[in-house]
Scaffold this motif. Structure first.
Motif, PDB file in Angstrom:
ATOM      1  N   ASP A 227      -7.854  -1.812  -4.087  1.00 49.30           N
ATOM      2  CA  ASP A 227      -7.655  -1.975  -2.646  1.00 49.30           C
ATOM      3  C   ASP A 227      -6.163  -2.110  -2.343  1.00 49.30           C
ATOM      4  O   ASP A 227      -5.565  -3.160  -2.593  1.00 49.30           O
ATOM      5  CB  ASP A 227      -8.420  -3.209  -2.163  1.00 49.30           C
ATOM      6  CG  ASP A 227      -8.364  -3.382  -0.648  1.00 49.30           C
ATOM      7  OD1 ASP A 227      -7.636  -2.627   0.027  1.00 49.30           O
ATOM      8  OD2 ASP A 227      -9.049  -4.295  -0.144  1.00 49.30           O
ATOM      9  N   PHE A 228      -5.569  -1.064  -1.785  1.00 45.89           N
ATOM     10  CA  PHE A 228      -4.141  -1.085  -1.480  1.00 45.89           C
ATOM     11  C   PHE A 228      -3.809  -1.912  -0.245  1.00 45.89           C
ATOM     12  O   PHE A 228      -2.634  -2.135   0.049  1.00 45.89           O
ATOM     13  CB  PHE A 228      -3.605   0.347  -1.338  1.00 45.89           C
ATOM     14  CG  PHE A 228      -3.309   1.006  -2.657  1.00 45.89           C
ATOM     15  CD1 PHE A 228      -2.066   0.875  -3.264  1.00 45.89           C
ATOM     16  CD2 PHE A 228      -4.287   1.740  -3.321  1.00 45.89           C
ATOM     17  CE1 PHE A 228      -1.793   1.467  -4.486  1.00 45.89           C
ATOM     18  CE2 PHE A 228      -4.023   2.335  -4.545  1.00 45.89           C
ATOM     19  CZ  PHE A 228      -2.781   2.202  -5.135  1.00 45.89           C
ATOM     20  N   GLN A 229      -4.826  -2.388   0.478  1.00 38.78           N
ATOM     21  CA  GLN A 229      -4.584  -3.343   1.549  1.00 38.78           C
ATOM     22  C   GLN A 229      -4.392  -4.752   0.986  1.00 38.78           C
ATOM     23  O   GLN A 229      -3.870  -5.628   1.678  1.00 38.78           O
ATOM     24  CB  GLN A 229      -5.763  -3.348   2.538  1.00 38.78           C
ATOM     25  CG  GLN A 229      -5.990  -2.023   3.240  1.00 38.78           C
ATOM     26  CD  GLN A 229      -4.782  -1.601   4.064  1.00 38.78           C
ATOM     27  OE1 GLN A 229      -4.268  -2.375   4.871  1.00 38.78           O
ATOM     28  NE2 GLN A 229      -4.319  -0.373   3.839  1.00 38.78           N
ATOM     29  N   ARG A 230      -4.807  -4.943  -0.269  1.00 40.95           N
ATOM     30  CA  ARG A 230      -4.698  -6.258  -0.917  1.00 40.95           C
ATOM     31  C   ARG A 230      -3.905  -6.162  -2.219  1.00 40.95           C
ATOM     32  O   ARG A 230      -3.948  -7.065  -3.052  1.00 40.95           O
ATOM     33  CB  ARG A 230      -6.090  -6.823  -1.191  1.00 40.95           C
ATOM     34  CG  ARG A 230      -6.951  -6.989   0.056  1.00 40.95           C
ATOM     35  CD  ARG A 230      -8.361  -7.431  -0.296  1.00 40.95           C
ATOM     36  NE  ARG A 230      -8.356  -8.682  -1.036  1.00 40.95           N
ATOM     37  CZ  ARG A 230      -9.199  -8.978  -2.017  1.00 40.95           C
ATOM     38  NH1 ARG A 230     -10.101  -8.097  -2.417  1.00 40.95           N
ATOM     39  NH2 ARG A 230      -9.139 -10.150  -2.625  1.00 40.95           N
ATOM     40  N   GLY A 231      -3.183  -5.069  -2.394  1.00 44.63           N
ATOM     41  CA  GLY A 231      -2.409  -4.899  -3.615  1.00 44.63           C
ATOM     42  C   GLY A 231      -1.452  -3.739  -3.484  1.00 44.63           C
ATOM     43  O   GLY A 231      -1.454  -3.012  -2.491  1.00 44.63           O
ATOM     44  N   ARG A 232      -0.630  -3.549  -4.510  1.00 42.26           N
ATOM     45  CA  ARG A 232       0.330  -2.451  -4.505  1.00 42.26           C
ATOM     46  C   ARG A 232       0.600  -2.002  -5.934  1.00 42.26           C
ATOM     47  O   ARG A 232       0.349  -2.741  -6.898  1.00 42.26           O
ATOM     48  CB  ARG A 232       1.627  -2.835  -3.796  1.00 42.26           C
ATOM     49  CG  ARG A 232       2.318  -4.085  -4.334  1.00 42.26           C
ATOM     50  CD  ARG A 232       3.586  -4.376  -3.550  1.00 42.26           C
ATOM     51  NE  ARG A 232       4.617  -3.371  -3.815  1.00 42.26           N
ATOM     52  CZ  ARG A 232       5.435  -2.886  -2.874  1.00 42.26           C
ATOM     53  NH1 ARG A 232       5.325  -3.302  -1.628  1.00 42.26           N
ATOM     54  NH2 ARG A 232       6.352  -1.992  -3.195  1.00 42.26           N
TER      55      ARG A 232
END
Length: 503
Positions: A227-232
């Motif tokens: 989940d790129f909204q919660r990670g990078r």
């Protein structure tokens, strides 16, 4: 007298505050590995040491013992596998363990970790082991002292360190499992070596643009469920994953235009770690129900997505159009699959094929025990490393950078960490086997690019439990069997039979 519910609320709030401080230290260490100027390491070491010392002081505060004493016999905590019961029981265990470590030792280790990783980075770039040796000597001395203090009666200093990563693990048991696995792998390798069918890997001997690798790595991580909204996803010299909060997971990979598999499978590996972190319960962040159970279980998540999913033919049947378009190729799924499953003894652990990967771990497992016990000095380490690689894996490192300096772990004080990689491989294969049966066949879903059922199964059966079960209990509960090497061996034989002629 304070009601148990109020006492538990105080305990929970205190542990959450410990997690806040620890996450701030993690953020500084993430920055150190990604963006920090090289000359900033001494002050960064001071910052991280201070925060680590504060967190340790909070974790060993005598008030914790008083709260835990007040909660003794509380009916709501009677079930050790409930949220409350696990929190109380494991808070007591963690408190007793941490109390054995003096605050000054914790701060010294934290500072040495920052300095050591910076020194390792420079030494590896310069291919100069002597440049790293003083930092390694300091870290071994600190870790030996910590291991001696953490060890329970009858445990070695190394087992005291190992217990931090894989609670309850004993060297004798691991050595026995690894020996059996090694015999199976040696037999498999011998069959592959004499196979009349070998892999044409010219496809991987081309240059692949770093920009293309960045794009494809991001797309793969997103597709499987990170989940790129919660990670990078970022870049570093040695891939890793760190969680800075319930909705802030950082995964890092590296790119090399001469070695495409490194970034693709490194990203899937770290995405697997990241999805585990993202699957932990955010309302219990920093407490046992919201914390991973062991590094063996954590590694099982990364290795499952990297190998059981990412190296499958079904995966490349789905992603071949994408990889071909990204790099202007015309290869078939079978060609990509064969190249990504080629077996050949190699120097670098993170680039090793599945058949030889665990041999790299066995070498490190044996060497780090000898370093902590004092049987092996850092003067003799490069020779011992090269000798083991030649005898166990069949390759001889031409340089320190490709040999003893290839891993960041010892510079970061992670003695006892390496065995969890092999445990993770074993657990991953057993979990995947059970998921495949429960979900009615994963290959068809993967070929369609539908990864949600597998991720959902892992969320339900692994992630959501946190530390409420031990690693052994989690494997038994989820698969109905104790941990075994057979699912991994069977998985490897099935996959390699698609690429080689096996007996």
């Amino acid at each position: 007298m304070t009601a148990p519910t109020q006492t538990f609320a105080s305990l929970r709030d205190h542990l959450h505050q410990c997690a806040l401080i620890a996450s701030a230290a993690e953020l500084l260490q993430w920055d150190e590995r990604t963006m920090m100027p090289t000359q900033a390491s001494e002050f960064r070491a001071e910052q991280v040491a201070y925060l680590s010392g504060r967190a340790h002081a909070m974790r060993t505060d005598s008030q914790l013992a008083r709260w835990l004493d007040e909660l003794e016999g509380w009916e709501a905590a009677a079930d050790p596998h409930s949220d409350i019961g696990a929190t109380v029981a494991l808070a007591r265990k963690d408190y007793e363990k941490q109390r054995r470590l003096p605050g000054e030792l914790v701060e010294s280790i934290a500072a040495a970790t920052v300095r050591g990783q910076g020194c390792w980075d420079t030494a590896r770039r310069n291919d100069d082991y002597a440049q790293f040796q003083p930092a390694l000597d300091e870290m071994i001395s600190l870790q030996r002292r910590a291991g001696e203090l953490l060890a329970d009666p009858g445990q070695s200093a190394y087992e005291g360190l190992l217990d931090q990563y894989e609670p309850g693990a004993r060297v004798q048991d691991l050595a026995s499992v690894f020996a059996g696995l090694r015999d199976e792998l040696v037999q498999l390798l011998s069959e592959i070596t004499v196979s009349a069918r070998q892999v044409d890997d010219r496809l991987l001997k081309q240059k692949y643009s770093v920009d293309g690798q960045r794009q494809l790595s991001t797309e793969l991580a997103k597709a499987v469920g990170f989940d790129f909204q919660r990670g990078r996803l970022d870049e570093t010299s040695h891939p890793f994953c760190t969680s800075l909060g319930p909705s802030d997971c950082r995964i890092l990979t590296r790119y090399d235009e001469d070695w495409l598999p490194g970034s693709l499978f490194g990203t899937l590996h770290e995405a697997g770690h990241g999805m585990y972190e993202q699957g932990l319960r955010p309302d219990w962040y920093g407490l046992p129900p919201g914390t991973f159970v062991s590094l063996g279980i954590h590694e099982s998540q990364s290795r499952l997505w990297e190998n059981l999913v990412g190296r499958s033919l079904a995966f490349w049947k789905h992603f071949t159009p994408q990889i071909n378009e990204t790099f202007s190729q015309t290869a078939t799924p079978e060609q990509w699959h064969a190249c990504f499953n080629r077996v050949q003894p190699s120097l670098i652990r993170v680039e090793a094929d599945e058949a030889t990967y665990n041999l790299h771990i066995i070498v490190r497992f044996e060497l780090e025990q000898a370093l902590i016990s004092g049987e092996l000095s850092t003067n003799d380490l490069p020779f011992a490393w090269n000798e083991r690689y030649t005898s166990v894996i069949g390759v001889s490192p031409p340089s320190a950078a490709n040999g003893v300096l290839q891993d960041v772990h010892w510079s970061a004080g992670l003695f006892g960490y390496f065995p969890t990689y092999t445990l993770g491989n074993l657990i991953a294969a057993q979990l995947y086997e059970s998921a495949d049966e429960a979900l009615g066949g994963l290959d068809a879903q993967i070929e369609q690019g539908d990864f949600a059922p597998l991720l959902g199964w892992l969320r339900e059966n692994v992630h959501t439990h946190g530390r409420k079960f031990t690693a052994d209990e989690l494997v038994q509960n989820t698969t109905g069997k104790p941990l075994s090497a057979q699912p991994l061996i069977a998985s490897l034989r099935r996959r390699y039979a698609m690429v080689y002629d096996l007996a």
